[in-house]
Scaffold this active site. Structure first.
Site, PDB file in Angstrom:
ATOM      1  N   HIS A   1     -40.988  82.744 -86.478  1.00 18.10           N
ATOM      2  CA  HIS A   1     -39.968  81.903 -86.695  1.00 18.10           C
ATOM      3  C   HIS A   1     -38.950  81.093 -86.588  1.00 18.10           C
ATOM      4  CE1 HIS A   1     -40.247  76.958 -85.743  1.00 18.10           C
ATOM      5  NE2 HIS A   1     -39.307  77.065 -87.375  1.00 18.10           N
TER       6      HIS A   1
ATOM      7  N   HIS B   1     -43.666  71.677 -82.828  1.00 22.37           N
ATOM      8  CA  HIS B   1     -44.175  71.664 -84.163  1.00 22.37           C
ATOM      9  C   HIS B   1     -45.857  72.291 -83.721  1.00 22.37           C
ATOM     10  CE1 HIS B   1     -43.357  70.023 -88.149  1.00 22.37           C
ATOM     11  NE2 HIS B   1     -43.106  71.287 -87.868  1.00 22.37           N
TER      12      HIS B   1
ATOM     13  N   ARG C   1     -32.699  65.672 -87.539  1.00 19.84           N
ATOM     14  CA  ARG C   1     -32.144  65.923 -87.715  1.00 19.84           C
ATOM     15  C   ARG C   1     -30.868  67.353 -86.788  1.00 19.84           C
ATOM     16  NH1 ARG C   1     -36.133  65.707 -91.554  1.00 19.84           N
ATOM     17  NH2 ARG C   1     -36.529  68.306 -91.112  1.00 19.84           N
TER      18      ARG C   1
ATOM     19  N   GLU D   1     -40.021  73.132 -97.331  1.00 19.31           N
ATOM     20  CA  GLU D   1     -39.815  72.160 -96.104  1.00 19.31           C
ATOM     21  C   GLU D   1     -40.170  70.961 -96.114  1.00 19.31           C
ATOM     22  OE1 GLU D   1     -41.579  74.368 -92.550  1.00 19.31           O
ATOM     23  OE2 GLU D   1     -40.994  76.292 -93.371  1.00 19.31           O
TER      24      GLU D   1
ATOM     25  N   GLN E   1     -38.913  67.393 -95.528  1.00 19.76           N
ATOM     26  CA  GLN E   1     -38.786  66.268 -94.992  1.00 19.76           C
ATOM     27  C   GLN E   1     -36.812  65.869 -95.892  1.00 19.76           C
ATOM     28  OE1 GLN E   1     -39.476  67.322 -91.345  1.00 19.76           O
ATOM     29  NE2 GLN E   1     -40.255  68.838 -92.146  1.00 19.76           N
TER      30      GLN E   1
ATOM     31  N   ASN F   1     -35.957  76.597 -78.257  1.00 21.87           N
ATOM     32  CA  ASN F   1     -37.132  77.442 -79.441  1.00 21.87           C
ATOM     33  C   ASN F   1     -38.446  78.092 -79.124  1.00 21.87           C
ATOM     34  OD1 ASN F   1     -39.598  75.852 -80.843  1.00 21.87           O
ATOM     35  ND2 ASN F   1     -38.691  76.992 -82.481  1.00 21.87           N
TER      36      ASN F   1
END
Length: 733
Positions: free
Chosen positions: A32, A81, A102, A299, A301, A525
């Site tokens: 990833h 996601h 973000r 992770e 947020q 991505n």
């Protein structure tokens, strides 16, 4: 982490890594974060990038940035996601939106809109009915709470996505040229400040666990790896960041998404002076029991990391406090070329940051065509029984209009706020979303997000180009000039040579098409391991195209609202049914070859549409894609509330249901017919009259051998609307 990767870490450090160092390398070298299986192919996007002055920031940053005129710049990006949204649908989708927002914030921009591309298993499957409501609620709940309009996207159903939904989220933001920010940590002595939400156990290992593995019966046990979002904190964070940017208090900035503190510190340090010292025990925690490794991999947020000059730290903290955003200085930039972290006075990390951020393993995965590709392509739709009379064709129009992929998505989109902020000009179900940027001049942008896994399964090279050409065409149909591209490439396991071949061919096709059309890829991505057990999804490149409106007041929508206006079809129709909705809906068939790619025709068509919009010649335009001309007419009639009287030339079945590309239905303002013909002739675009707008039904006739129109069938709009709108609510319960 593979054994050989671990040995490489030992070679880099010249010793056994600490557990904290191992945590950093394991997440930063995950598929990833490091793109270790895709990097060798993705370089084509840079190598083949068309020359354009519009590109201000390209690939490699959090998001690409393009010049849209008048001193304005736009940044946009799409990311996946997928796996988190299967494990925990609401939070997986919600934090997908939060994460991409973000990314846009970290470029110095104000986020102005979001989009989503969603794919699920069969609409009536029990697992779809578990995942779909949660994903839609998560997308809407987070975006609505941020006050960001959702202006478009897709909702697609197919057996291949059962137990492996695709949730791709896009965000777009605007700024002035001089406001662009970068993810860098320059200047020894500058302070490193972590601000936003506290760090907790949610999302630990999310990047490596959920995005670098396939699904199996134990996937539900991975629920703790899904992040938990707080959109109200993120809204405060947006406004806080914008004020910090306005006062020029930030030297460099990075959001904390996948790999959390590990990613932010290594990437900032690697892109800056080269060194950073961090006191890890200064990181604000929501759970005091977290170990250093968990802090590094969390992770959680709504967190950002900024690099700030010492003399500006007090003002930075003051602004954060005013927005009720916790902020803590956790370290400083150095020129040592090392990322050093301490925990309770002990050094637990001492690494060259570039080795984690930029020098991860790069694999030349073996690839070859899937074993079944030949038989799949040879199984053409020609053997399928076509409707043979008017009643059967009429029934097919209704079947397609009510099929899950083509039916109204109002049940989904009604949960999203499309017009908050007051700058949305057009939103779903239009071909593209349109947003105003400057009130005085009317400057605006158009965005479309498209993909077709069936086409790409049949021919990955062509399938990627077809996804691009549809998004390109959708943007042009609104009157916008296509400018730039982002992508989210969703594929199965890269360790499968067949999947890797699909990926390599799709990337090559997309890079070649972008080069030809003159639209650079600004970023995106890659999402691998989208499969359940050994069965991969259809390869699904999702392509976003951004276009520019010099004046959004000249935009064109898809609605048939001008009674008596002439309808015309721009483009050429061929007999093309490979991968079509007709074959899929009526027979569950996938085989043959997808429609012929014609990039020259797409570019020519776009020029006609853009020029026609500027001259005010059109009252409506709608691209012809999934479901063919039949579906385009249905959607435009229902959107505008007026019927149409259509006369077809040639085979009615081919005319209505073929999915040939580079086609658009247009409604022409009275008196503009001759000028449209001139534009089409100059561009080499075929144009044929279809009929006129009017009435309360869709009336289809064919041209007889005597040159006279003969009625084929008529469908009242009320019947069309019932078929089109009842499907999704019936599955959603």
């Amino acid at each position: 982490m593979k054994e050989e990767e671990y040995r490489r870490v030992r070679d880099i450090l010249g010793r056994r890594p600490t557990s904290a160092e191992l945590a950093i390398y394991s997440v930063m070298w995950s598929e990833h974060c490091s793109y270790k299986s895709s990097k060798v192919h993705l370089r084509q996007f840079g190598d083949k990038a068309p020359q354009t002055d519009a590109l201000l920031v390209g690939m490699g940053e959090n998001a690409g940035v393009v010049d849209v005129g008048q001193g304005w710049a736009v940044t946009f990006k799409v990311e996946s996601h997928n796996h988190p949204s299967y494990v925990e649908p609401y939070q997986g989708a919600a934090t997908g939106v939060g994460g991409i927002v973000r990314d846009i914030m970290s470029m110095g921009a104000r986020p102005i809109a979001v989009m989503d591309s969603l794919r699920f298993g069969p609409a009536d499957a029990p697992d779809t009915q578990r995942v779909l409501p949660g994903v839609v609620a998560g997308v809407g709940g987070y975006g609505n709470s941020l006050g960001l309009p959702n202006i478009g996207g897709e909702t697609v159903f197919d057996e291949c996505y059962a137990q492996n939904p695709l949730v791709n989220a896009l965000c777009v933001g605007v700024m002035k040229h001089e406001d662009i920010k970068r993810a860098v940590a320059p200047g020894p002595g500058n302070r490193v400040i972590l601000f936003g939400a506290g760090t907790g156990p949610d999302g630990i290992g999310g990047a490596s666990v959920l995005a670098s593995a396939t699904f199996d019966e134990e996937s539900q046990a991975k629920r703790p790896s899904v992040q938990v979002g707080d959109p109200f904190m993120e809204k405060l964070l947006i406004e806080c960041c914008l004020e910090l940017f306005r006062e020029d208090l930030v030297v460099g900035i990075q959001d904390l998404g996948a790999a959390g503190v590990s990613c932010a510190t290594t990437e900032l340090a690697a892109a800056g002076t080269g060194g950073m010292h961090v006191e890890l025990d200064s990181v604000p925690l929501r759970d005091a029991t977290l170990r250093p490794e968990e802090i590094l991999m969390s992770e959680s947020q709504e967190r950002m990391m900024a690099v700030v000059e010492p003399g500006k730290v007090d003002r930075f903290l003051e602004i954060c406090a005013r927005w009720e955003i916790p902020a803590t200085t956790i370290g400083a930039v150095t020129d040592t070329g090392r990322l050093v972290m301490t925990w309770r006075g002990e050094t637990i990390v001492d690494i060259p940051p570039t080795t984690a951020a930029d020098e991860g393993p790069v694999y030349q995965r073996p690839y070859e065509p899937p074993a079944d590709l030949g038989s799949l392509q040879s199984d053409t739709p020609g053997r399928l029984t076509r409707p043979s009379n008017a009643d059967e064709i009429r029934r097919t129009v209704l079947w397609l209009a009510g099929s899950p992929n083509l039916a109204s998505k109002t049940w989904v989109t009604s949960q999203y706020d499309r017009y908050v902020l007051g700058n949305t000009v057009m939103a779903m179900p239009e071909d593209a979303g349109v947003v105003r940027i400057d009130d005085e001049s009317g400057l605006g942008i158009a965005l479309s997000l498209d993909g077709n896994g069936r086409y790409t399964r049949l021919d990955p090279y062509a399938g990627a180009q077809l996804a691009l050409s549809e998004a390109f065409r959708n943007v042009a149909a609104t009157g916008a000039r296509p400018l730039a591209v982002t992508n989210c490439l969703n594929f199965g396991s890269p360790e499968d040579p067949g999947v890797m071949w699909q990926f390599a061919r799709a990337v090559e096709g997309l890079a070649d098409a972008c080069q030809y059309l003159g639209v650079p890829v600004t970023g995106g991505n890659v999402s691998f391991y989208n499969q359940t057990g050994s069965t991969p999804i259809n390869p699904t490149p999702v392509i976003g195209v951004l276009g520019v409106h010099d004046d959004v007041r000249r935009h064109v929508n898809m609605s048939f609202t001008s009674d008596g206006a002439t309808l015309a079809l721009l483009g050429e129709t061929r007999e093309e049914f490979g991968g079509s909705e007709w074959a899929h809906v009526v027979y569950g068939h996938l085989g043959g070859l997808p429609p012929l790619v014609d990039l020259a025709a797409e570019r020519a068509l776009a020029s006609v549409l853009v020029n026609a919009a500027r001259e005010g010649l059109l009252t409506a335009a709608h691209d012809v894609s999934d479901g063919g001309l039949s579906q385009a007419l249905v959607e435009s009639c229902l959107r505008g509330g007026l019927g149409a009287k259509i006369t077809l030339r040639g085979d009615a079945f081919v005319s209505l249901f073929s999915e040939s590309v580079a086609r658009t239905v247009v409604a022409i303002r009275p008196g503009g017919e001759g000028r449209i013909v001139q534009l089409c002739e100059a561009a080499g675009v075929p144009v044929s009259q279809l009929g006129v707008i009017g009435g309360d039904s869709l009336d289809i006739s064919t041209l007889g051998s005597d040159g006279e129109a003969q009625e084929l069938f008529s469908i009242p709009l009320v019947e069309l609307r019932d078929a089109h709108e009842r499907t999704l609510p019936s599955y959603a319960g």
